[in-house]
Design an enzyme around this catalytic site. Structure first.
Site, PDB file in Angstrom:
ATOM      1  N   ILE A  34       0.668  -1.343   0.093  1.00  0.00           N
ATOM      2  CA  ILE A  34       0.059  -0.021   0.032  1.00  0.00           C
ATOM      3  C   ILE A  34       0.862   0.970  -0.019  1.00  0.00           C
ATOM      4  CG2 ILE A  34      -2.260  -1.001   0.961  1.00  0.00           C
ATOM      5  CD1 ILE A  34      -1.125   0.402   3.830  1.00  0.00           C
ATOM      6  N   THR A  59       1.150  -2.983  12.618  1.00  0.00           N
ATOM      7  CA  THR A  59       0.517  -3.062  14.076  1.00  0.00           C
ATOM      8  C   THR A  59       1.271  -3.376  15.259  1.00  0.00           C
ATOM      9  OG1 THR A  59      -0.134  -5.528  13.747  1.00  0.00           O
ATOM     10  CG2 THR A  59      -1.693  -3.965  12.713  1.00  0.00           C
ATOM     11  N   TYR A 122       2.329   4.644  16.874  1.00  0.00           N
ATOM     12  CA  TYR A 122       1.170   3.703  16.486  1.00  0.00           C
ATOM     13  C   TYR A 122      -0.094   4.570  16.362  1.00  0.00           C
ATOM     14  CZ  TYR A 122      -2.576   0.198  15.611  1.00  0.00           C
ATOM     15  OH  TYR A 122      -3.391  -0.620  15.430  1.00  0.00           O
ATOM     16  N   TRP A 147      -7.964  -4.238  21.231  1.00  0.00           N
ATOM     17  CA  TRP A 147      -7.709  -5.630  21.937  1.00  0.00           C
ATOM     18  C   TRP A 147      -8.223  -6.930  21.076  1.00  0.00           C
ATOM     19  CZ3 TRP A 147      -8.015  -5.696  28.000  1.00  0.00           C
ATOM     20  CH2 TRP A 147      -7.741  -4.523  28.430  1.00  0.00           C
TER      21      TRP A 147
HETATM   22  N1  NAP Z   1      -4.628  -6.107  16.778  1.00  0.00           N
HETATM   23  C1  NAP Z   1      -5.212  -5.295  17.468  1.00  0.00           C
HETATM   24  O1  NAP Z   1      -5.458  -5.419  18.956  1.00  0.00           O
HETATM   25  C2  NAP Z   1      -5.955  -4.211  16.849  1.00  0.00           C
HETATM   26  C3  NAP Z   1      -6.602  -3.126  17.667  1.00  0.00           C
HETATM   27  C4  NAP Z   1      -7.058  -2.195  17.129  1.00  0.00           C
HETATM   28  C5  NAP Z   1      -7.063  -1.963  15.606  1.00  0.00           C
HETATM   29  N2  NAP Z   1      -6.448  -2.659  14.924  1.00  0.00           N
HETATM   30  C6  NAP Z   1      -6.312  -2.338  13.496  1.00  0.00           C
HETATM   31  O2  NAP Z   1      -7.219  -3.602  12.937  1.00  0.00           O
HETATM   32  C7  NAP Z   1      -6.467  -3.693  11.665  1.00  0.00           C
HETATM   33  C8  NAP Z   1      -6.364  -5.220  11.454  1.00  0.00           C
HETATM   34  O3  NAP Z   1      -5.391  -5.573  12.526  1.00  0.00           O
HETATM   35  P1  NAP Z   1      -4.824  -7.139  12.764  1.00  0.00           P
HETATM   36  O4  NAP Z   1      -4.528  -7.342  14.074  1.00  0.00           O
HETATM   37  O5  NAP Z   1      -5.644  -7.958  11.801  1.00  0.00           O
HETATM   38  O6  NAP Z   1      -3.477  -6.863  12.033  1.00  0.00           O
HETATM   39  P2  NAP Z   1      -2.504  -7.763  11.340  1.00  0.00           P
HETATM   40  O7  NAP Z   1      -2.700  -9.086  11.749  1.00  0.00           O
HETATM   41  O8  NAP Z   1      -1.033  -7.436  11.800  1.00  0.00           O
HETATM   42  O9  NAP Z   1      -2.852  -7.650   9.634  1.00  0.00           O
HETATM   43  C9  NAP Z   1      -2.055  -6.410   9.048  1.00  0.00           C
HETATM   44  C10 NAP Z   1      -1.685  -7.046   7.768  1.00  0.00           C
HETATM   45  O10 NAP Z   1      -1.265  -6.147   7.005  1.00  0.00           O
HETATM   46  C11 NAP Z   1      -0.044  -6.351   6.267  1.00  0.00           C
HETATM   47  N3  NAP Z   1       0.825  -5.167   5.756  1.00  0.00           N
HETATM   48  C12 NAP Z   1       1.674  -4.403   6.517  1.00  0.00           C
HETATM   49  N4  NAP Z   1       2.220  -3.768   5.910  1.00  0.00           N
HETATM   50  C13 NAP Z   1       1.673  -3.891   4.722  1.00  0.00           C
HETATM   51  C14 NAP Z   1       1.831  -2.997   3.505  1.00  0.00           C
HETATM   52  N5  NAP Z   1       2.889  -1.972   3.294  1.00  0.00           N
HETATM   53  N6  NAP Z   1       1.201  -3.293   2.378  1.00  0.00           N
HETATM   54  C15 NAP Z   1       0.268  -4.183   2.419  1.00  0.00           C
HETATM   55  N7  NAP Z   1       0.062  -5.020   3.633  1.00  0.00           N
HETATM   56  C16 NAP Z   1       0.766  -4.695   4.604  1.00  0.00           C
HETATM   57  C17 NAP Z   1       0.556  -7.070   7.415  1.00  0.00           C
HETATM   58  O11 NAP Z   1       1.551  -7.875   6.700  1.00  0.00           O
HETATM   59  P3  NAP Z   1       2.834  -8.413   7.729  1.00  0.00           P
HETATM   60  O12 NAP Z   1       2.336  -9.010   8.960  1.00  0.00           O
HETATM   61  O13 NAP Z   1       3.828  -9.152   7.014  1.00  0.00           O
HETATM   62  O14 NAP Z   1       3.755  -6.998   8.165  1.00  0.00           O
HETATM   63  C18 NAP Z   1      -0.469  -8.040   7.767  1.00  0.00           C
HETATM   64  O15 NAP Z   1      -0.714  -9.231   7.094  1.00  0.00           O
HETATM   65  C19 NAP Z   1      -5.270  -2.914  11.455  1.00  0.00           C
HETATM   66  O16 NAP Z   1      -5.514  -1.809  10.745  1.00  0.00           O
HETATM   67  C20 NAP Z   1      -4.908  -2.546  13.176  1.00  0.00           C
HETATM   68  O17 NAP Z   1      -4.442  -1.037  13.028  1.00  0.00           O
HETATM   69  C21 NAP Z   1      -5.682  -3.839  15.472  1.00  0.00           C
END
Ligand code: NAP
Length: 277
Positions: A34, A59, A122, A147
């Site tokens: 992206i 993340t 973040y 969370w």
């Molecule tokens: N986890 C939480 O507790 C939490 C809480 C609040 C909000 N959120 C938000 O919820 C959303 C989903 O979270 P999640 O826990 O599912 O996150 P995740 O498991 O870390 O998934 C994010 C994905 O995006 C990929 N990514 C990173 N950089 C990228 C790039 N430049 N281009 C394309 N893809 C890329 C990552 O690849 P790599 O892993 O290989 O880097 C990963 O597969 C995110 O927007 C996060 O900010 C998460």
């Protein structure tokens, strides 16, 4: 619907693909970086999605403190690129954001109408992503969650289960409160939201609240592990990024707009353990 999902290999991205399986879906992860606008524009132009669900992000909250440039490149500029591409093909866009855009200083659940004040790199980078989406697209939703845990990624539930099995004794922080949220429940609510056409910002967490200590106790209980969990303070467990102390979100916009409420975090966690789809 023609839905394009970013962050497809992440824990939310995997559940989004299950929930949108009855629609025409194109799902990308690092295979569509992206941070690079030109391939995004080409991909969007060829698939012609009507809906973008942007879940890709950097993340690693502590990693963002060390790698500030990457945090802003991915979470702010990357999100701006997705917004530009969404606008280019006239698609509606949903951006997944976070409770970390608040400072956690209030002891009342935060609504979508409260002031933001992120304390970590973040949180600041995700808020910059929100601003990019709201300024670069006309048809957008922002879904702030917290969370998050799911079957498809590394998360607190898996960390606690592994540590409890290996060590039998754990200290877990008891002075930070929030609302654990099952990524499958979030994915289902995201589907309802993008089908509603009611643009705007939504808080989307499972209902109720607890501390990390309460959450860990429930995880170990449901996991059937005999481990001793004791509470500790944030001071005893220093981390590079400052965490909000009171991180509970109120799903106020869902309430006001008459969406079905999210189930309790305890019920959602039980479903997670039952492997419910
Ligand atoms: N986890 C939480 O507790 C939490 C809480 C609040 C909000 N959120 C938000 O919820 C959303 C989903 O979270 P999640 O826990 O599912 O996150 P995740 O498991 O870390 O998934 C994010 C994905 O995006 C990929 N990514 C990173 N950089 C990228 C790039 N430049 N281009 C394309 N893809 C890329 C990552 O690849 P790599 O892993 O290989 O880097 C990963 O597969 C995110 O927007 C996060 O900010 C998460």
């Amino acid at each position: 619907m023609k839905v394009l999902i970013t962050g497809a290999k992440g824990q939310l991205g995997q559940d989004l693909q299950k929930v949108f399986a009855d629609e025409e879906v194109a799902a990308y992860d690092l295979d569509l970086d992206i941070t690079d606008l030109s391939p995004l524009l080409k991909k969007f132009e060829s698939f012609k999605p009507d809906t973008i669900i942007h879940a890709a992000a950097y993340t690693d909250v502590d990693g963002c403190e060390k790698n500030q440039d990457t945090a802003f490149e991915v979470n702010a500029l990357g999100t701006a690129n997705v917004a530009i591409a969404a606008n280019y093909v006239d698609a509606q866009m949903l951006y997944v954001s976070t409770d970390y855009i608040f400072d956690g200083e209030s002891d009342k659940p935060r609504t979508e109408f409260d002031n933001v004040n992120p304390q970590s790199v973040y949180g600041k980078s995700k808020l910059a992503g929100e601003k990019a989406v709201s300024s670069l697209t006309n048809k957008f939703y922002i879904a702030r969650t917290a969370w998050l845990y799911g079957h498809g990624g590394a998360n607190f539930v898996k960390t606690i289960l592994r540590a409890a099995k290996e060590k039998g004794k754990l200290k877990v922080v008891d002075d930070q409160r929030g609302s654990p949220t099952f990524s499958l429940d979030l994915a289902e609510k995201i589907k309802e939201i993008v089908k509603s056409g009611q643009y705007g910002t939504y808080h989307v967490t499972n209902s109720g609240e607890c501390s990390w200590f309460d959450f860990a106790k429930k995880i170990v209980e449901l996991g059937g592990i005999n481990a001793q969990i004791t509470p500790c303070s944030t001071k005893e467990y220093p981390r590079p990024a400052k965490r909000p102390a009171f991180s509970v979100l109120r799903n106020y916009n869902l309430e006001l707009r008459g969406f079905k409420p999210m189930r309790s975090w305890q019920d959602a966690l039980e479903s997670y353990f039952e492997g419910s789809q």
